[in-house]
Design a protein around this motif. Structure first.
Motif, PDB file in Angstrom:
ATOM      1  N   CYS A 189      21.528   7.116  77.134  1.00  8.38           N
ATOM      2  CA  CYS A 189      22.916   7.040  77.610  1.00  8.38           C
ATOM      3  C   CYS A 189      22.900   6.906  79.125  1.00  8.38           C
ATOM      4  CB  CYS A 189      23.696   8.275  77.183  1.00  8.38           C
ATOM      5  SG  CYS A 189      25.377   8.291  77.823  1.00  8.38           S
ATOM      6  N   CYS A 223      25.381   9.412  81.380  1.00 13.12           N
ATOM      7  CA  CYS A 223      25.069  10.794  81.782  1.00 13.12           C
ATOM      8  C   CYS A 223      23.570  10.981  82.042  1.00 13.12           C
ATOM      9  CB  CYS A 223      25.549  11.776  80.719  1.00 13.12           C
ATOM     10  SG  CYS A 223      24.611  11.694  79.188  1.00 13.12           S
ATOM     11  N   CYS A 250      29.683  14.578  77.601  1.00 12.42           N
ATOM     12  CA  CYS A 250      29.636  13.115  77.549  1.00 12.42           C
ATOM     13  C   CYS A 250      29.875  12.655  76.104  1.00 12.42           C
ATOM     14  CB  CYS A 250      28.284  12.627  78.046  1.00 12.42           C
ATOM     15  SG  CYS A 250      28.105  10.840  77.989  1.00 12.42           S
ATOM     16  N   CYS A 268      28.151  10.691  74.335  1.00  9.15           N
ATOM     17  CA  CYS A 268      26.920  10.696  73.540  1.00  9.15           C
ATOM     18  C   CYS A 268      26.681  12.071  72.924  1.00  9.15           C
ATOM     19  CB  CYS A 268      25.726  10.256  74.378  1.00  9.15           C
ATOM     20  SG  CYS A 268      25.192  11.431  75.626  1.00  9.15           S
TER      21      CYS A 268
HETATM   22 ZN    ZN Z   1      25.847  10.561  77.713  1.00  8.74          ZN
END
Ligand code: ZN
Length: 325
Positions: free
Chosen positions: A101, A104, A115, A117
């Motif tokens: 990701c 983040c 986040c 994700c």
């Molecule tokens: Zn993330």
């Protein structure tokens, strides 16, 4: 349950972070051996960064000039590194960690907030632990026995079976929703669970709920009686496929009728599929859940299950065998 899923999700995020860092470190070592000049330059970069920080906090009169000179030097070192990488056939970001990701950097948080994700992982693990209680993966298409069906029912069920297999093969997150209709013991649960296990094997998040369980959960959550903090509606929103088995077996009341409407409405608004199994006819559905509900179900692909209750056939066969006939 939510706490467990959260810790598991954080663990995954950290593992992703560590793996990305380790891979980058590996590449840096490789480059240090192949292009030693780059190591000299990266060391110089670290030095200029420290010097810039020091200059920013110094009260010397010519600090501003020094900062500008150092920044210039820093930029040209970065440029030189890129050039050297390119000359040796490496991409410009070869020395940086590539995170799963990028938003983040696999930390799970952006400015103190979770986040996307991390949230996705939590829901995925929630659904997994939810399904673990149902042993979905144990039910497969290959166990479905068409020999229990005869005549017209057999022809009809061959079509239904082929449709379900194709549905699982070609599934996407915006696949059509299915209404499985027919009496008890005709294989609705078996085929919907077969779809579920095939999709879970492909990595889809499938949420399977029997109607009585589902509505009991929703009521407990709604009236604050739930021991766990799991919000079933969150899972229903997040799953790639939601299966509601045995619709009509739950208590008949206004709460359940409204809750069912909200679920179908939610899934249709976010354009995600669901499978609903029921013994109820269209007329009974309309009487029980309102006409408004019925019109929502019209967009579903309707599969009519035919035949004789398989559980009864099996019982008769067992009885026959026991009697020696
Ligand atoms: Zn993330």
């Amino acid at each position: 349950m939510r706490k467990e899923s959260f810790h598991r999700a954080m663990k995954t995020v950290h593992e992703r972070h560590d793996a990305a860092e380790a891979a980058a470190e590996q590449r840096r070592l490789e480059i240090a051996l192949k292009i030693p000049e780059i190591t000299v330059l990266t060391n110089r970069l670290t030095q200029t960064c420290t010097q810039i920080t020091r200059a920013v906090f110094s009260k010397e009169e010519n600090a501003q000039k020094a900062i500008e000179r150092l920044m210039q030097e820093n930029l040209s070192a970065q440029e030189k590194i890129k050039q050297l990488l390119a000359q040796n056939g490496y991409p410009a970001d070869y020395l940086f960690a590539t995170y799963t990701c990028a938003a983040c950097s696999d930390t799970g948080y952006i400015d103190g907030a979770q986040c996307k994700c991390l949230k996705e992982l939590i829901v995925q693990y929630e659904i997994e632990s939810f399904n673990a209680q149902n042993q979905i993966s144990a039910v497969t298409f290959s166990q479905f026995d068409l020999s229990y069906y005869n005549g017209d029912a057999r022809t009809q069920m061959e079509r239904v079976f082929a449709f379900c297999q194709q549905y699982a093969d070609q599934f996407s997150r915006n696949a059509v929703s299915i209404l499985m209709q027919g009496g008890v013991g005709l294989g609705k649960t078996h085929l919907s669970l077969s779809i579920a296990s095939a999709l879970m094997e492909k990595g889809y998040a499938v949420l399977y709920l029997s109607a009585p369980d589902l509505f009991r959960k929703l009521q407990n959550e709604y009236y604050g009686k739930s021991e766990t903090k799991t919000d079933t509606m969150d899972l229903i929103r997040a799953a790639d496929l939601v299966i509601i088995d045995d619709l009509g077996a739950e208590l008949e009341n206004q709460f359940n009728s409204m809750a069912f409407y909200n679920i179908v409405n939610l899934r249709q608004n976010i354009m995600r599929p669901m499978i609903i199994n029921t013994n109820l006819s269209f007329k009974e559905i309309e009487q029980r859940y309102s006409q408004r509900m019925m019109s929502r179900l019209l967009s579903f692909r309707c599969l009519k299950f035919a035949g004789t209750d398989i559980r009864q056939i099996k019982m008769r066969l067992q009885y026959g065998a026991a009697m020696g006939s």
